[in-house]
Design a protein around this motif. Sequence first.
Motif, mmCIF file in Angstrom:
data_model
loop_
_atom_site.group_PDB
_atom_site.id
_atom_site.type_symbol
_atom_site.label_atom_id
_atom_site.label_comp_id
_atom_site.label_asym_id
_atom_site.label_seq_id
_atom_site.Cartn_x
_atom_site.Cartn_y
_atom_site.Cartn_z
ATOM 1 N N LYS A 408 -9.075 -6.403 11.370
ATOM 2 C CA LYS A 408 -10.251 -7.226 11.672
ATOM 3 C C LYS A 408 -10.227 -8.534 10.894
ATOM 4 O O LYS A 408 -10.701 -9.567 11.375
ATOM 5 C CB LYS A 408 -11.522 -6.422 11.343
ATOM 6 C CG LYS A 408 -12.823 -7.196 11.504
ATOM 7 C CD LYS A 408 -14.005 -6.323 11.127
ATOM 8 C CE LYS A 408 -15.308 -7.115 11.180
ATOM 9 N NZ LYS A 408 -16.472 -6.284 10.792
ATOM 10 N N TYR A 409 -9.672 -8.515 9.685
ATOM 11 C CA TYR A 409 -9.579 -9.714 8.846
ATOM 12 C C TYR A 409 -8.196 -10.362 8.934
ATOM 13 O O TYR A 409 -7.840 -11.180 8.092
ATOM 14 C CB TYR A 409 -9.893 -9.353 7.392
ATOM 15 C CG TYR A 409 -11.336 -8.986 7.166
ATOM 16 C CD1 TYR A 409 -12.295 -9.955 6.864
ATOM 17 C CD2 TYR A 409 -11.763 -7.670 7.280
ATOM 18 C CE1 TYR A 409 -13.620 -9.624 6.665
ATOM 19 C CE2 TYR A 409 -13.100 -7.320 7.087
ATOM 20 C CZ TYR A 409 -14.013 -8.301 6.779
ATOM 21 O OH TYR A 409 -15.337 -7.963 6.594
ATOM 22 N N GLY A 410 -7.431 -9.987 9.956
ATOM 23 C CA GLY A 410 -6.112 -10.559 10.124
ATOM 24 C C GLY A 410 -5.078 -9.995 9.187
ATOM 25 O O GLY A 410 -4.007 -10.595 9.002
ATOM 26 N N GLY A 411 -5.358 -8.849 8.577
ATOM 27 C CA GLY A 411 -4.436 -8.244 7.631
ATOM 28 C C GLY A 411 -3.726 -7.038 8.211
ATOM 29 O O GLY A 411 -3.813 -6.742 9.406
ATOM 30 N N ILE A 412 -3.018 -6.324 7.340
ATOM 31 C CA ILE A 412 -2.286 -5.133 7.747
ATOM 32 C C ILE A 412 -2.477 -4.033 6.710
ATOM 33 O O ILE A 412 -2.823 -4.303 5.558
ATOM 34 C CB ILE A 412 -0.772 -5.415 7.911
ATOM 35 C CG1 ILE A 412 -0.173 -5.923 6.595
ATOM 36 C CG2 ILE A 412 -0.517 -6.400 9.045
ATOM 37 C CD1 ILE A 412 1.335 -6.040 6.623
ATOM 38 N N MET A 413 -2.267 -2.805 7.141
ATOM 39 C CA MET A 413 -2.264 -1.663 6.236
ATOM 40 C C MET A 413 -0.893 -1.007 6.317
ATOM 41 O O MET A 413 -0.373 -0.783 7.416
ATOM 42 C CB MET A 413 -3.340 -0.658 6.616
ATOM 43 C CG MET A 413 -3.432 0.534 5.659
ATOM 44 S SD MET A 413 -4.256 1.980 6.363
ATOM 45 C CE MET A 413 -2.977 2.636 7.431
ATOM 46 N N THR A 414 -0.312 -0.729 5.178
ATOM 47 C CA THR A 414 0.971 -0.028 5.129
ATOM 48 C C THR A 414 0.846 1.183 4.226
ATOM 49 O O THR A 414 0.076 1.183 3.266
ATOM 50 C CB THR A 414 2.098 -0.948 4.608
ATOM 51 O OG1 THR A 414 1.751 -1.410 3.287
ATOM 52 C CG2 THR A 414 2.286 -2.142 5.522
ATOM 53 N N VAL A 415 1.594 2.221 4.550
ATOM 54 C CA VAL A 415 1.636 3.424 3.716
ATOM 55 C C VAL A 415 3.098 3.746 3.423
ATOM 56 O O VAL A 415 3.989 3.512 4.251
ATOM 57 C CB VAL A 415 0.941 4.620 4.402
ATOM 58 C CG1 VAL A 415 -0.545 4.369 4.546
ATOM 59 C CG2 VAL A 415 1.558 4.904 5.765
ATOM 60 N N HIS A 416 3.316 4.281 2.239
ATOM 61 C CA HIS A 416 4.672 4.623 1.809
ATOM 62 C C HIS A 416 4.596 5.902 0.995
ATOM 63 O O HIS A 416 3.777 6.012 0.075
ATOM 64 C CB HIS A 416 5.272 3.488 0.972
ATOM 65 C CG HIS A 416 6.651 3.762 0.498
ATOM 66 N ND1 HIS A 416 7.745 3.740 1.334
ATOM 67 C CD2 HIS A 416 7.128 4.076 -0.745
ATOM 68 C CE1 HIS A 416 8.828 4.023 0.643
ATOM 69 N NE2 HIS A 416 8.498 4.228 -0.625
ATOM 70 N N ALA A 417 5.430 6.852 1.342
ATOM 71 C CA ALA A 417 5.463 8.136 0.628
ATOM 72 C C ALA A 417 6.903 8.458 0.256
ATOM 73 O O ALA A 417 7.771 8.557 1.130
ATOM 74 C CB ALA A 417 4.874 9.240 1.490
ATOM 75 N N GLU A 418 7.135 8.617 -1.029
ATOM 76 C CA GLU A 418 8.481 8.932 -1.513
ATOM 77 C C GLU A 418 8.379 9.556 -2.893
ATOM 78 O O GLU A 418 7.569 9.128 -3.724
ATOM 79 C CB GLU A 418 9.339 7.669 -1.580
ATOM 80 C CG GLU A 418 10.805 7.941 -1.904
ATOM 81 C CD GLU A 418 11.640 6.676 -1.863
ATOM 82 O OE1 GLU A 418 12.848 6.756 -2.109
ATOM 83 O OE2 GLU A 418 11.072 5.590 -1.584
ATOM 84 N N ASP A 419 9.196 10.598 -3.112
ATOM 85 C CA ASP A 419 9.215 11.298 -4.404
ATOM 86 C C ASP A 419 7.822 11.783 -4.789
ATOM 87 O O ASP A 419 7.406 11.694 -5.948
ATOM 88 C CB ASP A 419 9.780 10.398 -5.504
ATOM 89 C CG ASP A 419 11.238 10.048 -5.258
ATOM 90 O OD1 ASP A 419 11.937 10.866 -4.631
ATOM 91 O OD2 ASP A 419 11.658 8.958 -5.683
ATOM 92 N N HIS A 420 7.075 12.261 -3.789
ATOM 93 C CA HIS A 420 5.735 12.817 -3.993
ATOM 94 C C HIS A 420 4.739 11.781 -4.536
ATOM 95 O O HIS A 420 3.756 12.147 -5.180
ATOM 96 C CB HIS A 420 5.780 14.034 -4.912
ATOM 97 C CG HIS A 420 6.500 15.194 -4.308
ATOM 98 N ND1 HIS A 420 5.924 16.014 -3.369
ATOM 99 C CD2 HIS A 420 7.770 15.655 -4.492
ATOM 100 C CE1 HIS A 420 6.781 16.945 -3.005
ATOM 101 N NE2 HIS A 420 7.917 16.752 -3.666
ATOM 102 N N LEU A 421 5.019 10.518 -4.286
ATOM 103 C CA LEU A 421 4.072 9.457 -4.633
ATOM 104 C C LEU A 421 3.650 8.746 -3.353
ATOM 105 O O LEU A 421 4.491 8.230 -2.618
ATOM 106 C CB LEU A 421 4.701 8.454 -5.600
ATOM 107 C CG LEU A 421 3.791 7.279 -6.006
ATOM 108 C CD1 LEU A 421 2.572 7.782 -6.778
ATOM 109 C CD2 LEU A 421 4.573 6.255 -6.833
ATOM 110 N N PHE A 422 2.354 8.750 -3.090
ATOM 111 C CA PHE A 422 1.801 8.132 -1.881
ATOM 112 C C PHE A 422 1.155 6.797 -2.255
ATOM 113 O O PHE A 422 0.329 6.731 -3.168
ATOM 114 C CB PHE A 422 0.753 9.052 -1.248
ATOM 115 C CG PHE A 422 0.236 8.560 0.080
ATOM 116 C CD1 PHE A 422 0.898 8.862 1.261
ATOM 117 C CD2 PHE A 422 -0.919 7.796 0.145
ATOM 118 C CE1 PHE A 422 0.416 8.425 2.483
ATOM 119 C CE2 PHE A 422 -1.404 7.345 1.354
ATOM 120 C CZ PHE A 422 -0.736 7.653 2.527
ATOM 121 N N ILE A 423 1.557 5.749 -1.550
ATOM 122 C CA ILE A 423 1.037 4.405 -1.821
ATOM 123 C C ILE A 423 0.432 3.846 -0.538
ATOM 124 O O ILE A 423 1.101 3.764 0.494
ATOM 125 C CB ILE A 423 2.144 3.457 -2.328
ATOM 126 C CG1 ILE A 423 2.773 4.004 -3.602
ATOM 127 C CG2 ILE A 423 1.572 2.061 -2.574
ATOM 128 C CD1 ILE A 423 3.953 3.180 -4.089
#
Length: 433
Positions: A408-423
Amino acid sequence: MNWTLADAVNNARFMMELLAACVVFLLPLKKRRRFLLRLIPGLVICTLPALLYIPSTGALLIVTKYLPLLVLAAALVFFCCDVSFYDAVYCVLCAYATQHFAYSLLVACAYNTDYYASTWYANWLSPVYFLCYGGTYVLFYFLFARGLPEGGRYGSDARQSMLSVVLVLPFALFFSLVAKMWFYEEGGRVFLVCQFYAMLCCFFVLWVQTSQRKRTRLQAELEVQRQLRAKQQEQYELSRENIALINRKCHDLKHQVAALRTVRGEEAREASLREIERSVMIYDAIVKTGNEVLDTVLTEKSLLCEREHITMTCVADGSKLDFMDAVDLYTIFGNALDNAIESVTAIPDPERRVIAVTVYTRSSLLLIQLENYYEQPLTFADGLPVTTKGQNGFHGFGMKSIQYTAEKYGGIMTVHAEDHLFILRVSIPMSGQ
């Protein structure tokens, strides 16, 4: 029958007018990459069948000409815009209602001049033709087209698209064709009444759609505002109770500190120190970032973390979030923290029961980042985790809400999961703020 170029162009008028109306309604939609390279060739490709095809007459026009061209236009919208196919169908139906309104207006204006043979009616450069179509398209863009989508999408589903088909096509196609076949040859005022009736129906359908969407958005916003106000009230009550508790504890601190001097056992002294520390740590749960909405959400979640023995750290400059709506802030942080808390709660190791919240700016970009550990393996669909609540608490609805708000604000959402760490990271440009 000799099929001339003029006949071909005249036969393609409907498709050209429909495509022009589609452009009006797809302008506010979220575009796919290389939008113009998709749109311009797409317009040409969609026009060619209308130029080359000699349609049937009478009632067969609906099946042999109009419906295939509407489907072709919907495919073009889907090809050019980052929307669902249901949204594309919805866009084309709105565009067709606009085109038919302009057509009925032109026919009504040209009725007494025998509009089939009138030179100024057939001439696309005619001032009357330009005013009827150009004026209608510009007016409907400001009245309907720019207000229907939210975040570049209509959010239509199959039921809503089919309902739009039922509302638009019978009036615009069937009754218009019946009026042309039965009443025009007879003359009289019934034909004009049918044209004005078609205009009224097209306008009414678009007006109802726009009003309904505005009402739905307002109701959703009011509900979130109500929840936000309730959370703020809870924060006030918590703060008041915590301050009262701290005041009582501080009153006793001098006595407890004095008592420590008399305690000789190391274990007893350590137990007393832990009791003092526990009494005052609750004050740390009151978060102050410089943004009232963010403070409300973080305070609520930090108290929940305290009860669940979860460590939540926050480094946030809340003043950078002032340009965002309160509802949108609550959507992003509330959903993200709920997912993180539920995921971390399932971790038995206390050293890994940690959530980190960061809000900062880099150049002209606002970055919101949440990090947490997780135990169970994750699976992804369309870039989002799809595990169930019983596993890790990453809910598709919450993630999609965050993604939708970022876009809605012209941005993006990204998710990353590796070595049991979720970002989870939300990036929003601030250049226009």
